[in-house]
Scaffold this motif. Structure first.
Motif, PDB file in Angstrom:
ATOM      1  N   GLY A 174      39.858  43.588  32.194  1.00 33.38           N
ATOM      2  CA  GLY A 174      41.058  42.691  30.663  1.00 33.38           C
ATOM      3  C   GLY A 174      42.373  41.958  31.243  1.00 33.38           C
ATOM      4  N   THR A 175      42.516  42.005  32.920  1.00 38.92           N
ATOM      5  CA  THR A 175      43.218  41.344  33.942  1.00 38.92           C
ATOM      6  C   THR A 175      43.012  39.856  33.903  1.00 38.92           C
ATOM      7  OG1 THR A 175      43.338  42.836  35.556  1.00 38.92           O
ATOM      8  CG2 THR A 175      44.113  40.805  36.582  1.00 38.92           C
ATOM      9  N   THR A 176      43.768  39.196  33.304  1.00 37.82           N
ATOM     10  CA  THR A 176      43.642  37.556  33.173  1.00 37.82           C
ATOM     11  C   THR A 176      44.401  36.746  34.339  1.00 37.82           C
ATOM     12  OG1 THR A 176      46.194  37.261  32.184  1.00 37.82           O
ATOM     13  CG2 THR A 176      44.350  37.700  30.654  1.00 37.82           C
ATOM     14  N   GLY A 177      44.254  35.460  34.403  1.00 41.96           N
ATOM     15  CA  GLY A 177      44.190  34.735  35.007  1.00 41.96           C
ATOM     16  C   GLY A 177      44.210  34.587  36.335  1.00 41.96           C
ATOM     17  N   ILE A 178      42.429  34.834  36.105  1.00 40.13           N
ATOM     18  CA  ILE A 178      42.209  35.588  37.307  1.00 40.13           C
ATOM     19  C   ILE A 178      41.175  33.411  38.205  1.00 40.13           C
ATOM     20  CG2 ILE A 178      41.025  37.668  37.280  1.00 40.13           C
ATOM     21  CD1 ILE A 178      38.746  36.690  35.929  1.00 40.13           C
ATOM     22  N   SER A 179      40.922  33.808  39.169  1.00 38.59           N
ATOM     23  CA  SER A 179      40.375  32.602  39.687  1.00 38.59           C
ATOM     24  C   SER A 179      38.915  32.253  39.635  1.00 38.59           C
ATOM     25  CB  SER A 179      40.828  32.127  40.911  1.00 38.59           C
ATOM     26  OG  SER A 179      39.914  33.257  41.965  1.00 38.59           O
ATOM     27  N   GLU A 180      38.594  31.250  40.156  1.00 40.56           N
ATOM     28  CA  GLU A 180      37.277  31.258  40.520  1.00 40.56           C
ATOM     29  C   GLU A 180      36.213  31.766  41.312  1.00 40.56           C
ATOM     30  OE1 GLU A 180      34.481  28.970  38.552  1.00 40.56           O
ATOM     31  OE2 GLU A 180      36.120  29.116  37.117  1.00 40.56           O
ATOM     32  N   ALA A 181      37.622  31.982  42.183  1.00 44.63           N
ATOM     33  CA  ALA A 181      36.580  32.991  43.442  1.00 44.63           C
ATOM     34  C   ALA A 181      36.587  34.915  42.980  1.00 44.63           C
ATOM     35  CB  ALA A 181      38.184  32.805  44.521  1.00 44.63           C
ATOM     36  N   ASP A 182      37.541  34.658  42.666  1.00 49.18           N
ATOM     37  CA  ASP A 182      37.535  36.063  41.748  1.00 49.18           C
ATOM     38  C   ASP A 182      36.243  35.974  40.716  1.00 49.18           C
ATOM     39  OD1 ASP A 182      40.272  37.577  41.804  1.00 49.18           O
ATOM     40  OD2 ASP A 182      40.827  36.123  40.898  1.00 49.18           O
ATOM     41  N   HIS A 183      35.718  35.157  39.937  1.00 49.58           N
ATOM     42  CA  HIS A 183      34.880  35.237  39.191  1.00 49.58           C
ATOM     43  C   HIS A 183      33.268  35.086  40.137  1.00 49.58           C
ATOM     44  CE1 HIS A 183      35.760  34.684  34.713  1.00 49.58           C
ATOM     45  NE2 HIS A 183      36.758  33.967  35.686  1.00 49.58           N
ATOM     46  N   ALA A 184      33.378  34.349  40.980  1.00 48.59           N
ATOM     47  CA  ALA A 184      32.120  34.864  42.290  1.00 48.59           C
ATOM     48  C   ALA A 184      32.406  36.485  42.468  1.00 48.59           C
ATOM     49  CB  ALA A 184      32.646  33.793  43.216  1.00 48.59           C
ATOM     50  N   ALA A 185      33.705  37.023  42.820  1.00 45.16           N
ATOM     51  CA  ALA A 185      33.305  38.523  43.202  1.00 45.16           C
ATOM     52  C   ALA A 185      33.030  39.082  42.239  1.00 45.16           C
ATOM     53  CB  ALA A 185      34.444  38.983  43.566  1.00 45.16           C
ATOM     54  N   ILE A 186      33.255  39.099  41.235  1.00 46.13           N
ATOM     55  CA  ILE A 186      32.715  39.300  39.690  1.00 46.13           C
ATOM     56  C   ILE A 186      31.258  39.389  39.825  1.00 46.13           C
ATOM     57  CG2 ILE A 186      32.289  39.549  36.958  1.00 46.13           C
ATOM     58  CD1 ILE A 186      35.713  38.882  37.004  1.00 46.13           C
ATOM     59  N   ASP A 187      30.880  38.197  40.115  1.00 47.96           N
ATOM     60  CA  ASP A 187      29.494  38.258  40.089  1.00 47.96           C
ATOM     61  C   ASP A 187      28.806  39.094  40.882  1.00 47.96           C
ATOM     62  OD1 ASP A 187      29.169  36.157  37.551  1.00 47.96           O
ATOM     63  OD2 ASP A 187      29.580  34.415  38.757  1.00 47.96           O
ATOM     64  N   THR A 188      28.865  38.994  42.339  1.00 50.78           N
ATOM     65  CA  THR A 188      28.644  40.259  43.394  1.00 50.78           C
ATOM     66  C   THR A 188      28.750  41.307  42.969  1.00 50.78           C
ATOM     67  OG1 THR A 188      29.427  38.264  44.818  1.00 50.78           O
ATOM     68  CG2 THR A 188      28.360  40.476  45.718  1.00 50.78           C
ATOM     69  N   ALA A 189      29.540  42.288  41.892  1.00 50.39           N
ATOM     70  CA  ALA A 189      29.626  43.269  42.020  1.00 50.39           C
ATOM     71  C   ALA A 189      28.439  43.517  40.850  1.00 50.39           C
ATOM     72  CB  ALA A 189      31.118  43.495  41.558  1.00 50.39           C
ATOM     73  N   ALA A 190      28.238  42.797  39.511  1.00 54.38           N
ATOM     74  CA  ALA A 190      27.434  42.450  38.414  1.00 54.38           C
ATOM     75  C   ALA A 190      25.863  42.631  39.164  1.00 54.38           C
ATOM     76  CB  ALA A 190      27.865  41.626  37.747  1.00 54.38           C
ATOM     77  N   ARG A 191      25.461  42.106  40.250  1.00 55.05           N
ATOM     78  CA  ARG A 191      24.231  42.537  40.481  1.00 55.05           C
ATOM     79  C   ARG A 191      24.005  43.699  40.973  1.00 55.05           C
ATOM     80  NH1 ARG A 191      25.549  38.834  44.161  1.00 55.05           N
ATOM     81  NH2 ARG A 191      25.016  36.463  43.848  1.00 55.05           N
ATOM     82  N   ALA A 192      25.268  44.893  41.315  1.00 58.79           N
ATOM     83  CA  ALA A 192      24.840  46.005  40.835  1.00 58.79           C
ATOM     84  C   ALA A 192      25.077  47.633  40.298  1.00 58.79           C
ATOM     85  CB  ALA A 192      25.743  46.808  43.244  1.00 58.79           C
ATOM     86  N   ILE A 193      26.208  46.870  39.392  1.00 60.32           N
ATOM     87  CA  ILE A 193      26.455  47.932  38.686  1.00 60.32           C
ATOM     88  C   ILE A 193      26.784  46.865  37.188  1.00 60.32           C
ATOM     89  CG2 ILE A 193      27.616  49.960  40.092  1.00 60.32           C
ATOM     90  CD1 ILE A 193      30.508  47.686  39.492  1.00 60.32           C
ATOM     91  N   PRO A 194      27.424  47.587  35.854  1.00 57.09           N
ATOM     92  CA  PRO A 194      27.819  46.804  34.652  1.00 57.09           C
ATOM     93  C   PRO A 194      29.341  46.243  34.516  1.00 57.09           C
ATOM     94  CG  PRO A 194      26.543  48.844  34.728  1.00 57.09           C
ATOM     95  CD  PRO A 194      26.728  49.293  36.095  1.00 57.09           C
ATOM     96  N   VAL A 195      29.209  45.563  34.639  1.00 60.63           N
ATOM     97  CA  VAL A 195      31.241  44.169  34.387  1.00 60.63           C
ATOM     98  C   VAL A 195      30.797  43.583  33.353  1.00 60.63           C
ATOM     99  CG1 VAL A 195      32.584  42.909  35.653  1.00 60.63           C
ATOM    100  CG2 VAL A 195      31.118  44.390  36.661  1.00 60.63           C
ATOM    101  N   LEU A 196      32.312  44.226  32.459  1.00 63.64           N
ATOM    102  CA  LEU A 196      32.360  43.432  31.529  1.00 63.64           C
ATOM    103  C   LEU A 196      33.655  42.958  31.788  1.00 63.64           C
ATOM    104  CD1 LEU A 196      31.566  44.367  27.430  1.00 63.64           C
ATOM    105  CD2 LEU A 196      34.189  43.156  27.938  1.00 63.64           C
ATOM    106  N   GLN A 197      34.017  41.857  31.897  1.00 62.52           N
ATOM    107  CA  GLN A 197      35.210  40.933  32.101  1.00 62.52           C
ATOM    108  C   GLN A 197      35.009  39.958  30.709  1.00 62.52           C
ATOM    109  OE1 GLN A 197      35.628  36.937  32.899  1.00 62.52           O
ATOM    110  NE2 GLN A 197      37.522  37.454  32.023  1.00 62.52           N
ATOM    111  N   THR A 198      37.128  39.847  30.343  1.00 60.30           N
ATOM    112  CA  THR A 198      37.743  39.422  29.027  1.00 60.30           C
ATOM    113  C   THR A 198      38.503  38.737  29.466  1.00 60.30           C
ATOM    114  OG1 THR A 198      37.121  38.927  26.571  1.00 60.30           O
ATOM    115  CG2 THR A 198      37.433  40.875  28.159  1.00 60.30           C
ATOM    116  N   GLY A 199      38.549  37.653  28.607  1.00 57.14           N
ATOM    117  CA  GLY A 199      40.635  36.835  28.780  1.00 57.14           C
ATOM    118  C   GLY A 199      41.236  38.044  27.472  1.00 57.14           C
ATOM    119  N   ASN A 200      40.132  39.144  26.479  1.00 61.24           N
ATOM    120  CA  ASN A 200      41.016  39.434  25.518  1.00 61.24           C
ATOM    121  C   ASN A 200      39.877  40.333  25.405  1.00 61.24           C
ATOM    122  OD1 ASN A 200      41.748  40.340  22.783  1.00 61.24           O
ATOM    123  ND2 ASN A 200      43.083  38.531  23.182  1.00 61.24           N
TER     124      ASN A 200
END
Length: 242
Positions: A74-100
């Motif tokens: 739920g952390t806000t203010g994340i960058s495109e690089a952060d989103h890329a890191a989330i995409d990478t992690a999501a290949r191994a685990i379930p990730v739910l990212q949201t601005g709210n």
């Protein structure tokens, strides 16, 4: 019984999350604050909820991946690089990212998407948000989420079709753009309005957060829902079945 670990437990949202876990009848595995080791809390949790800071996100994702558990971000203010890191992690685990994580805001975004898809570009879209004086990022993650919903409804990308921080002689409004205005002051938990302005008529879709518990309850609901899911990126609308 599922156990939930909180990253950012010393902050206002972290404390609200602890109350929400208790209210939901779930087990609080513990939490860490600034400088804590996310691997420690991940090792004894079934799912993590992260409301810390963008700088901590890589370590938090790595801890979740190493432990093989889901994470709600739920952390806000994340960058495109952060989103890329989330995409990478999501290949191994379930990730739910949201601005709210509010269930009400989730439904609001759905309504905004539908309205934007039905109304033409002659309807101007403006997003106005207000938060407490301590908030450090603008527009808010929720405002961006609503802007993305409007852009998706129109079939366009938000970034090249948005107006932010108007000042001075800006010229006329560019047709089809989505505007943002950010207000800061007092102790406002969060207010968002999406204004769709047409010729001689206007629609306003709004959400007012009375306190942070709405975000905490939504995050805990999302965390419980995420347990047992296959690796991948998930969204709050999926939690509500939208």
């Amino acid at each position: 019984m599922s156990s939930i670990g909180i990253i950012g437990s010393e902050g206002r949202m972290g404390k609200a999350l602890a109350l929400a876990v208790e209210a939901a009848g779930l087990t609080l595995a513990g939490g860490i604050g600034r400088g804590g080791n996310p691997a420690d809390i991940a090792a004894r949790s079934d799912v993590l909820i992260d409301f810390s800071a963008p700088a901590a996100l890589p370590a938090n994702l790595d801890a979740a991946v190493q432990a093989g558990i889901p994470i709600v971000i739920g952390t806000t203010g994340i960058s495109e690089a952060d989103h890329a890191a989330i995409d990478t992690a999501a290949r191994a685990i379930p990730v739910l990212q949201t601005g709210n994580t509010s269930l009400g805001v989730t439904l609001l975004a759905h309504l905004v998407r539908e309205a934007a898809s039905k109304l033409g570009v002659e309807w101007d879209i403006e997003i106005v948000e207000m938060h407490h004086r301590m908030k450090v990022d603008a527009p808010s993650g929720t405002a961006i989420l609503l802007g993305e919903a409007a852009a998706e409804g129109r079939g366009i990308d938000l970034a090249p079709n948005s107006d932010r921080g108007r000042d001075g002689h800006t010229g006329i409004r560019k047709p089809g753009n989505i505007g943002f205005a950010a207000l800061r002051g007092g102790t406002v938990a969060g207010e968002h309005s999406v204004i769709l302005a047409g010729e001689e008529e206007r629609i306003t879709l709004s959400h007012l957060a009375e306190n942070r518990m709405i975000f905490a309850h939504g995050a805990v609901k999302a965390a419980g829902w995420l347990i047992g899911k296959a690796p991948g990126r998930y969204t709050m609308p999926q939690v509500l079945g939208l």
